[in-house]
Design an enzyme around this catalytic site. Structure first.
Site: not given
Ligand SMILES: CC(C)(COP(=O)(O)OP(=O)(O)OC[C@H]1O[C@@H](n2cnc3c(N)ncnc32)[C@H](O)[C@@H]1OP(=O)(O)O)[C@@H](O)C(=O)NCCC(=O)NCCS
Length: 205
Positions: A84, A114, A167
């Protein structure tokens, strides 16, 4: 006809015209690709291999810096990869991206530093940064990986098949297949259990 109507609805008339232009531009310059949106900054094109279905957002920069002549491409994309907006990929040895990899916006992937800051022959702080020798370690992103918005993937990392990186995570160590990793540095938070047919927290919950 339905597909055209849907696309018009999504992009609007001007957006649709711009899309047609981008498709024509893509077919002329990147024959295997689906859509390469401009502006697209590509450096060392001969050492970058795109495969069928390659799709980009705007403002992407992909650069291959060969340090010596090599027959193999430095940066390779499998089929149907989608990157993207504002994705930056900088390679000097090998960045392999498998099939069906989805890369969100503002992702940075590199196999180079580097200078060297561990082991023998470390770089001296008085050497100008850009004049320090490039040190590389290959990066492999296996098929069907999804990198979320703002992810950084650093040299020497392998991300296993069908894994997800959350993310804004910074991936400094390899991630096994079928895992979800998040944070800085990225740690595995969940893994898919084929027995239970669901994602399971790694702390067992
Ligand atoms: C990684 C991801 C898919 C996980 O989703 P999920 O499984 O529903 O995550 P949960 O809500 O169950 O979170 C689980 C734990 O991970 C942590 N966590 C989730 N995503 C995180 C992130 N990006 N960075 C740091 N910690 C994260 C949550 O805080 C939670 O911590 P806790 O257990 O201490 O409360 C989602 O959080 C994410 O980052 N998606 C990316 C979205 C994006 O970039 N979209 C672009 C479209 S192309």
């Amino acid at each position: 006809m339905d597909k055209i109507r849907q696309t018009l609805k999504l992009y609007g008339f001007l957006g649709f015209c711009s899309l047609i232009f981008q498709v024509i531009y893509t077919k002329i310059l990147y024959k295997n690709a689906r859509i390469v949106r401009r502006p697209f900054d590509i450096r060392g094109k001969k050492q970058i291999r795109f495969s069928r279905g390659f799709t980009t957002g705007r403002y992407c920069r992909i650069e291959a810096h060969s340090q010596m002549p090599c027959a193999e491409p430095i940066i390779e994309f499998g089929v149907n990869c989608q990157i993207n907006d504002s994705v930056h990929i900088a390679g000097a040895e090998k960045i392999f991206i498998g099939d069906d990899v989805l890369i969100a916006s503002r992702v940075f992937i590199t196999d180079l530093n580097h200078g060297s800051y561990k082991g023998p022959n470390q770089s001296h702080p008085n050497t100008i940064s850009r004049e320090r020798e490039l040190h590389t370690n290959p990066v492999y992103i296996e098929s069907n990986v999804w990198l979320g918005e703002g992810v950084v993937v650093l040299p020497g990392v392998r991300i296993g098949q069908s894994s997800i990186v959350g993310a804004n995570s910074v991936v400094t160590r390899s991630i096994p297949a079928n895992s979800i990793a998040a944070g800085n540095p990225a740690r595995v938070i969940k893994q898919f259990s084929f027995e239970r047919n669901e994602w399971v927290n790694v702390n067992g919950e």
